[in-house]
Enzyme design. Structure first.
Site, PDB file in Angstrom:
ATOM      1  CD  GLU A   7       4.330   0.431   6.722  1.00 28.08           C
ATOM      2  OE1 GLU A   7       5.209   0.717   7.548  1.00 28.08           O
ATOM      3  OE2 GLU A   7       3.899   1.272   5.885  1.00 28.08           O
ATOM      4  CG  ASP A  11      -0.275  -0.017   2.536  1.00 26.02           C
ATOM      5  OD1 ASP A  11       0.715  -0.762   2.688  1.00 26.02           O
ATOM      6  OD2 ASP A  11      -0.722   0.710   3.448  1.00 26.02           O
TER       7      ASP A  11
END
Length: 385
Positions: free
Chosen positions: A136, A75
């Protein structure tokens, strides 16, 4: 032999996926599976409960415990409102820099992994794993189930190499991160007579003032020096929202605070004891105005710090691969602390500068990826013997 051009091509494909944390990462995961399938010994997609995102665990070589995990998150942070001068989802070279969202944080490292996947299919003495996670960037929230699965299946590695951007310097320790949301429900009333209601904003101000006292006390009592800069556990309020009009006591108010704990420092839970006491006092005040009034405290993310373990297997390997012998720490958090908490030695080292992460026109230098090809080549030689 793996070349820079292969890394470049993989990176161009990876940054084309808009994997902002609010979005799904499944298209990127499917692409990585396709790249790895001809070479991997095993591929395991580990979806979230909603099935909208997934971690990916890819194994090469012998299927046994030991070996190494190469860890990265898929991400990226949003580009909203940032003054980009090129398309953030198209890899654009200007001089010796490759621009796009995620180039340094951290699809450059993932591109190196994919470029070397064919080489990892041959002659490994110990397993090599890719552990690619989601979410994350919202508090290291997605990786924990994958770590638990790896350990539960008896595949715990000797070490974890987290490829966050460090300019290929070895980061041996970092702070933890905890994000907490506080939602307050009061009772709306006309501001001409505050006795008739309870302002959620006023209660928020009281609670935030307690957090500010905790933060300033922590800074004032911090010892000079130490491994971290700043050397103390920090506490900041990053978001607040509430109210509907100037002449109405606010029925709702919420805020989010961020706590960054120094490993080995004061217990972060103990630090928050005065805040928890203030929450109970606020709840008691609000309860007088009805059962719908109160305070809800939700921990949105809680990633542990990475403790410095001198001469750990992870640190020895990355120092050998990079030639870096400096002691470095970071104030930001990574998934390395979560692996370490489950008993796996971890270290942080990767291409690009953290100063470019989350910025408009984010970039990774071409030289950083070229150096990565050399470092990965040494890693391959070490793992094949």
């Amino acid at each position: 032999m793996t070349s820079y051009s292969s890394v470049h091509d993989h990176l161009a494909r990876l940054v084309a996926f808009d994997t902002t944390s609010r979005n799904s990462n499944l298209d990127l995961i499917a692409h990585v599976e396709e790249v790895c399938r001809p070479h991997a010994a095993a591929i395991r997609r580990l979806p979230n409960e909603e099935g909208t995102k997934a971690n990916l665990w890819v194994s090469f070589g012998p299927q046994e415990a030991g070996g190494a995990i190469l860890s990265g998150h898929t991400d990226v942070v949003p580009v909203d409102g940032q003054p980009w001068t090129s398309d953030p989802w198209v890899l654009t070279r200007r001089d010796d820099r490759l621009h796009a969202r995620g180039t340094c944080d951290m699809k450059g490292f993932i591109a190196l992994c994919l470029a070397f996947a064919p080489s990892f299919a041959r002659g490994l003495r110990k397993p090599v794993h890719f552990a690619f996670s989601f979410d994350e960037e919202v508090g290291c929230a997605g990786v924990t189930p994958m770590i638990e699965r790896i350990v539960a299946e008896g595949a715990a590695p000797d070490l974890v190499w987290v490829g966050e951007p460090t300019l290929w310097g070895v980061v041996s320790a970092h702070k933890g991160i905890r994000d907490v949301e506080v939602a307050i429900t009061g009772k709306a009333a006309h501001s001409s007579d505050p006795r008739l209601g309870a302002s959620a904003i006023h209660e928020a101000v009281e609670l935030i003032s307690v957090l500010r006292r905790i933060a300033t006390d922590a800074e004032a009592s911090a010892a000079d020096g130490g491994l971290f800069d700043p050397s103390w556990t920090t506490l900041t309020v990053g978001m607040i929202n509430g109210g509907t009009a100037a002449n109405i006591l606010a029925r709702e108010c919420s805020f989010i605070f961020d706590q960054r704990a120094v490993p080995g420092g004061p217990d972060p839970d103990a630090m928050l004891a005065p805040f928890r006491e203030a929450v109970e006092i606020a709840r008691a005040r609000l309860a007088k105005h009805g059962p719908e009034c109160g305070v809800e405290v939700t921990v949105r993310a809680d990633a542990p710090p990475l403790q410095h373990v001198p001469d750990s297997p992870a640190e020895r390997l990355l120092r050998d691969l990079t030639g870096d012998n400096s002691l470095r720490t970071a104030a930001y958090a990574t998934e390395a602390g979560q692996f370490q908490k489950r008993g796996v030695p971890a270290v942080v080292c990767g291409p690009g500068s953290i100063e470019q992460a989350h910025q408009p026109d984010e970039f990774v230098a071409v030289s950083e990826l070229e150096k990565g090809v050399e470092i990965f080549g040494r890693f391959l030689s070490r793992m094949t013997g």
